[in-house]
Design a protein around this motif. Structure first.
Motif, mmCIF file in Angstrom:
data_model
loop_
_atom_site.group_PDB
_atom_site.id
_atom_site.type_symbol
_atom_site.label_atom_id
_atom_site.label_comp_id
_atom_site.label_asym_id
_atom_site.label_seq_id
_atom_site.Cartn_x
_atom_site.Cartn_y
_atom_site.Cartn_z
ATOM 1 N N LEU A 150 -3.401 -21.771 -18.130
ATOM 2 C CA LEU A 150 -4.096 -23.059 -18.105
ATOM 3 C C LEU A 150 -4.223 -23.702 -19.481
ATOM 4 O O LEU A 150 -4.216 -24.917 -19.595
ATOM 5 C CB LEU A 150 -5.497 -22.899 -17.492
ATOM 6 N N LYS A 151 -4.349 -22.862 -20.518
ATOM 7 C CA LYS A 151 -4.540 -23.466 -21.849
ATOM 8 C C LYS A 151 -3.374 -24.382 -22.214
ATOM 9 O O LYS A 151 -3.544 -25.348 -22.935
ATOM 10 C CB LYS A 151 -4.729 -22.377 -22.900
ATOM 11 N N SER A 152 -2.181 -24.030 -21.699
ATOM 12 C CA SER A 152 -1.020 -24.855 -22.032
ATOM 13 C C SER A 152 -1.056 -26.198 -21.305
ATOM 14 O O SER A 152 -0.343 -27.123 -21.662
ATOM 15 C CB SER A 152 0.273 -24.103 -21.697
ATOM 16 N N LEU A 153 -1.879 -26.298 -20.269
ATOM 17 C CA LEU A 153 -1.987 -27.565 -19.533
ATOM 18 C C LEU A 153 -3.080 -28.459 -20.104
ATOM 19 O O LEU A 153 -3.092 -29.667 -19.873
ATOM 20 C CB LEU A 153 -2.321 -27.298 -18.057
ATOM 21 N N LEU A 154 -4.015 -27.853 -20.832
ATOM 22 C CA LEU A 154 -5.183 -28.601 -21.299
ATOM 23 C C LEU A 154 -4.945 -29.193 -22.678
ATOM 24 O O LEU A 154 -4.177 -28.644 -23.469
ATOM 25 C CB LEU A 154 -6.400 -27.659 -21.371
ATOM 26 N N PRO A 155 -5.639 -30.317 -22.984
ATOM 27 C CA PRO A 155 -5.518 -30.842 -24.342
ATOM 28 C C PRO A 155 -6.122 -29.844 -25.334
ATOM 29 O O PRO A 155 -7.077 -29.136 -24.991
ATOM 30 C CB PRO A 155 -6.351 -32.134 -24.292
ATOM 31 N N PRO A 156 -5.581 -29.781 -26.548
ATOM 32 C CA PRO A 156 -6.050 -28.781 -27.511
ATOM 33 C C PRO A 156 -7.503 -28.980 -27.939
ATOM 34 O O PRO A 156 -8.102 -28.058 -28.485
ATOM 35 C CB PRO A 156 -5.101 -28.956 -28.712
ATOM 36 N N THR A 157 -8.069 -30.142 -27.664
ATOM 37 C CA THR A 157 -9.456 -30.366 -28.079
ATOM 38 C C THR A 157 -10.456 -29.751 -27.114
ATOM 39 O O THR A 157 -11.649 -29.777 -27.360
ATOM 40 C CB THR A 157 -9.750 -31.881 -28.200
ATOM 41 N N ILE A 158 -9.965 -29.234 -25.981
ATOM 42 C CA ILE A 158 -10.871 -28.519 -25.069
ATOM 43 C C ILE A 158 -10.772 -27.047 -25.395
ATOM 44 O O ILE A 158 -9.755 -26.401 -25.135
ATOM 45 C CB ILE A 158 -10.465 -28.746 -23.604
ATOM 46 N N ARG A 159 -11.817 -26.510 -25.997
ATOM 47 C CA ARG A 159 -11.787 -25.083 -26.348
ATOM 48 C C ARG A 159 -12.508 -24.306 -25.260
ATOM 49 O O ARG A 159 -13.643 -24.608 -24.916
ATOM 50 C CB ARG A 159 -12.456 -24.845 -27.695
ATOM 51 N N LEU A 160 -11.799 -23.317 -24.714
ATOM 52 C CA LEU A 160 -12.426 -22.452 -23.717
ATOM 53 C C LEU A 160 -12.851 -21.171 -24.413
ATOM 54 O O LEU A 160 -12.018 -20.414 -24.903
ATOM 55 C CB LEU A 160 -11.450 -22.152 -22.586
ATOM 56 N N LEU A 161 -14.150 -20.964 -24.522
ATOM 57 C CA LEU A 161 -14.662 -19.763 -25.170
ATOM 58 C C LEU A 161 -14.965 -18.725 -24.092
ATOM 59 O O LEU A 161 -15.478 -19.058 -23.038
ATOM 60 C CB LEU A 161 -15.950 -20.074 -25.929
ATOM 61 N N SER A 162 -14.644 -17.479 -24.389
ATOM 62 C CA SER A 162 -14.942 -16.423 -23.434
ATOM 63 C C SER A 162 -16.301 -15.830 -23.765
ATOM 64 O O SER A 162 -16.536 -15.401 -24.883
ATOM 65 C CB SER A 162 -13.886 -15.330 -23.510
ATOM 66 N N GLY A 163 -17.172 -15.803 -22.793
ATOM 67 C CA GLY A 163 -18.521 -15.290 -23.034
ATOM 68 C C GLY A 163 -18.629 -13.795 -22.789
ATOM 69 O O GLY A 163 -17.630 -13.116 -22.576
ATOM 70 N N PRO A 164 -19.853 -13.298 -22.804
ATOM 71 C CA PRO A 164 -20.083 -11.851 -22.649
ATOM 72 C C PRO A 164 -20.046 -11.428 -21.198
ATOM 73 O O PRO A 164 -20.995 -10.831 -20.691
ATOM 74 C CB PRO A 164 -21.473 -11.664 -23.258
ATOM 75 N N GLY A 165 -18.947 -11.719 -20.500
ATOM 76 C CA GLY A 165 -18.909 -11.490 -19.063
ATOM 77 C C GLY A 165 -17.959 -10.402 -18.628
ATOM 78 O O GLY A 165 -17.491 -10.389 -17.505
ATOM 79 N N CYS A 166 -17.666 -9.488 -19.539
ATOM 80 C CA CYS A 166 -16.819 -8.359 -19.179
ATOM 81 C C CYS A 166 -17.692 -7.114 -19.279
ATOM 82 O O CYS A 166 -18.167 -6.769 -20.347
ATOM 83 C CB CYS A 166 -15.625 -8.307 -20.128
ATOM 84 N N PRO A 167 -17.960 -6.469 -18.134
ATOM 85 C CA PRO A 167 -18.963 -5.397 -18.115
ATOM 86 C C PRO A 167 -18.659 -4.265 -19.091
ATOM 87 O O PRO A 167 -19.552 -3.729 -19.737
ATOM 88 C CB PRO A 167 -18.912 -4.873 -16.676
ATOM 89 N N VAL A 168 -17.380 -3.906 -19.177
ATOM 90 C CA VAL A 168 -17.010 -2.824 -20.084
ATOM 91 C C VAL A 168 -17.299 -3.236 -21.529
ATOM 92 O O VAL A 168 -17.804 -2.456 -22.328
ATOM 93 C CB VAL A 168 -15.503 -2.503 -19.913
ATOM 94 N N CYS A 169 -16.988 -4.506 -21.841
ATOM 95 C CA CYS A 169 -17.084 -4.968 -23.225
ATOM 96 C C CYS A 169 -18.517 -4.992 -23.746
ATOM 97 O O CYS A 169 -18.746 -4.770 -24.927
ATOM 98 C CB CYS A 169 -16.488 -6.366 -23.372
ATOM 99 N N VAL A 170 -19.471 -5.282 -22.877
ATOM 100 C CA VAL A 170 -20.844 -5.440 -23.366
ATOM 101 C C VAL A 170 -21.620 -4.122 -23.346
ATOM 102 O O VAL A 170 -22.754 -4.067 -23.798
ATOM 103 C CB VAL A 170 -21.621 -6.519 -22.570
ATOM 104 N N THR A 171 -21.014 -3.088 -22.795
ATOM 105 C CA THR A 171 -21.702 -1.795 -22.749
ATOM 106 C C THR A 171 -21.814 -1.230 -24.171
ATOM 107 O O THR A 171 -20.819 -1.125 -24.870
ATOM 108 C CB THR A 171 -20.916 -0.813 -21.846
#
Lengths: 337, 369
Positions: B48-69
């Motif tokens: 999807l990032k390749s379809l979106l204009p570069p000024t729309i930044r998609l940030l990934s939040g703390p929503g990966c259970p393994v990652c926040v443990t």
């Protein structure tokens, strides 16, 4: 003496039991004149000037899975390695490493399967070996097969010959073997049952070579699927590969199961499919030739060789976005939420 | 079945949505945060990032259970795995997460009995088959996963199993969203709220956050068109100056969520302060067992001694989970840290941001042709 109902250490020891296993089971199962003398080595006239030689070991678990078993796999795997190298498979060796206590009936069934598939693929099992190890030192049964085939004059498969614009062709639906074995091993309750696509490809490759099409490379996308073989091809090259997700043939049931498990069809194994890189102008005609073969019925062009980005595999997704197709990561593990 | 996949990936509609998004953005910069690891992966998998204009930044939040443990939890489960009397039951993603000195995969190779499960209920089968062993389930996950852990515990109790235990490591999503907004470390213009979590919690918990911080929240499904539609909705809400919650995933998410799942969860767990990797301790953001069930908490029944936990100093997972850095900002990304030799959990989990960038490409390689 009648065969007992379990494989024991004696069956691999050079004893009477071992001899009986060979004479009563393996010889009739693989029946041919090169194997019959039971010499230490098979002896035959060279079947051609240029030969191809390959080997592969099979450790699949479970031994039986929907659409096949370790024996069928051991034949098709080696036959296909020769076939996609452009060779015509002729002779195979077949060696067993058996964990003691394997049911003899299971072993018989697998030997039968090997004999049957060797016949279907038109190859002879001309030599072999049987070893038995103590319980716990192997997982039921491992098989190694090696194979010899003849290479036609003038065959020139090489990634060096690949050019921008060449077509990438797949011979049929992908990811079936990987998913079927995973489902059988993990006892995933997927119904209706998904079958492995395990099948010999030498009939198909023979027809493809006979067509005279400008084939630059062929590979069978086994372990790691298309993602692995295409990355292997593209790595270090001054070209890349672009695939179209909408063109990838994936059986609807397989696609649905992969969606649920969070797995990528590009990274799951096929055992009866090949992909080929072919000169642009021959591609459509070759697909036509492939479709007339039983192993190539759903052949189609799935992508092309591009100048940029080089050394990589890129996917144009169904939604029209673009992403990298990287080497598959480890063993496929379903996501957790 | 396929009828319900393909139409959510229709390229013509995707292009049309992307076009509208570009027009709405009008060259302005927006930081939108997807709070769920499954969204992150879907965004990358569908390119999807390749379809979106570069000024729309998609940030990934703390929503990966393994990652926040937290590292400490991982170290303690690794220490526990070394006990011959213990069987560890875990979701597969946990296997490769590096602890301070080892990982569950390394322990498995050394002979530890570690079972990969797809559903917590499988723990009970393992426990029944191994009455002489303690079966310990690592109950990580968010509101999506925790109800099934609760149901498993209740079922163990009903069937009188005495060798099933768990490590309560579940977390709640809305407190983490509040924490990020209150911290003001990252500018967040809108939240793409998690579909699966919302199936359980409904739309209400986001409303308070939206109103308090004046931020638009859109609940989204996981297909390409779901996500694009949610991004468009967020931009419209921003332009209208509307804080609030909109549910664009009504085919799965009801306003009231799933009260039955919440009831089971509340029967077994209560909410307490909890530590998140990279974020620190967030008030009322984790699940602990209710007093009547603490006998199932292996850390209380049988504490293990572990040396102080250390995260690899090169790893910036913490900043990535807060949205203050992207994998390309990390000097170790693709070099010292890769899926085959991860330094931190974001590179390990199939839902980790670094893993998604690594596998699907997060950079110029795939940018608009």
């Amino acid at each position: 003496m009648e065969l007992k109902n379990k494989i024991t250490l004696e069956h691999g020891s050079g004893s009477r039991e071992a001899r009986e296993l060979i004479s009563n089971l393996l010889l009739p199962g693989f029946k041919n004149r090169y194997l019959a003398p039971l010499a230490d080595a098979a002896s035959f006239k060279s079947p051609g000037d240029r030969l191809a030689f390959t080997t592969d070991s099979f450790v699949v678990s479970p031994l039986f899975f929907p659409g096949g078993d370790i024996g069928k796999l051991a034949v098709c795997g080696t036959v296909n390695d020769l076939a996609v190298a452009g060779a015509r498979p002729i002779y195979l060796s077949c060696s067993f490493i058996i964990e003691e206590n394997l049911d003899l009936s299971v072993f018989k069934q697998i030997v039968h399967s090997i004999g049957q598939w060797a016949k279907k693929a038109g190859v002879l099992i001309v030599t072999g070996d049987t070893k038995v190890v103590e319980a716990g030192n192997a997982d039921k049964l491992y098989i190694n097969t090696a194979g010899i085939g003849t290479v036609p004059d003038g065959l020139a498969f090489s990634p060096e010959r690949v050019r921008t614009g060449d077509a990438v062709i797949i011979s049929g639906t992908i990811a079936e073997h990987g998913l079927a074995v995973l489902a059988a091993r993990e006892e995933l309750d997927i119904s209706p049952q998904l079958k492995s696509d395990c099948a010999p490809l030498n009939g198909l490759t023979e027809a493809m070579l006979k067509s005279g099409a400008d084939i630059k490379m062929m590979r069978d996308p086994t372990r790691g699927g298309l993602a692995a073989v295409l990355n292997e091809l593209a790595e270090g090259r001054n070209w890349g590969i672009e695939l179209l997700e909408s063109r990838l043939p994936v059986h609807a049931r397989v696609k649905a199961a992969l969606e649920i498990l969070g797995l990528d069809p590009l990274s799951l194994a096929s055992e009866g499919k090949l992909c080929a890189i072919v000169g642009e102008k021959d591609a459509e005609r070759l697909v036509g030739v492939m479709k007339r073969e039983p192993a190539g019925k759903r052949a189609r062009i799935i992508g092309r060789v591009v100048r940029e980005p080089r050394s990589m595999v890129i996917l144009e997704t169904e939604a029209g976005g673009r992403r990298i197709v990287d080497w598959p990561r480890g063993a496929p593990i379903p996501r957790i939420c | 079945m396929m009828k319900f996949i393909s139409e959510f990936r229709d390229p013509a509609r995707a292009r049309a949505l992307a076009g509208e998004i570009k027009k709405l953005a009008g060259g302005r910069w927006f930081n939108l945060m997807e709070i769920c690891g499954t969204h992150t992966v879907s965004i990358f998998r569908s390119g999807l990032k390749s379809l979106l204009p570069p000024t729309i930044r998609l940030l990934s939040g703390p929503g990966c259970p393994v990652c926040v443990t937290p590292q400490r939890t991982i170290d303690s489960i690794i220490a526990r795995a070394r006990k011959p009397s213990t069987i560890i039951a875990t979701f597969g993603d946990m296997l490769n997460v590096p602890g301070t000195t080892s990982s569950l995969r390394e322990e498995k190779a050394r002979g530890a009995d570690i079972r990969l499960i797809y559903s917590p209920l499988e723990c009970l089968t393992v426990a029944r088959a191994n009455p002489e062993k303690q079966v310990v389930f690592l109950a990580i996950g968010f509101e999506t996963t925790i109800p099934s852990a609760a149901a498993t515990l209740l079922s163990a109790g009903r069937s009188g199993l005495s060798n099933f235990f768990l490590v309560p490591a579940g977390r709640l999503i809305p407190p983490a969203m509040e924490f990020l907004l209150a911290g003001e470390e990252t500018r967040i213009d809108g939240f793409l709220c998690p579909g699966h979590v919302s199936v359980i919690i409904g739309t209400e918990p986001y409303r308070e956050i939206a109103e308090r911080f004046g931020i638009p929240c859109v609940i989204a499904g996981f297909e390409a068109l779901d996500i694009l539609a949610a991004i468009r909705e967020l931009l419209l809400m921003i332009d209208e100056g509307k804080a609030g919650v909109r549910n664009l995933y009504p085919r799965a998410v009801r306003e009231e969520g799933n009260p039955r799942a919440r009831k089971i969860m509340a029967e077994v767990f209560e909410v307490a302060d909890a530590e998140w990797r990279g974020l620190g301790t967030i008030p009322r953001s984790g699940f602990i067992l209710r007093p009547e069930f603490v006998g199932y908490d292996i850390d209380l029944v049988q504490p293990v001694e572990i040396p102080p936990a250390e995260e690899n100093p090169l790893c910036i997972c913490g900043q990535i989970l807060r949205g203050t850095a992207e994998p390309d900002d990390c000097p170790a990304f693709r070099t010292a840290c890769a899926p085959s030799h991860p330094l931190g959990p974001c590179m390990v989990s199939s839902e980790g941001t670094c893993a998604a960038w690594y596998q699907y490409g997060g950079d110029s390689v795939i940018s608009n042709r």
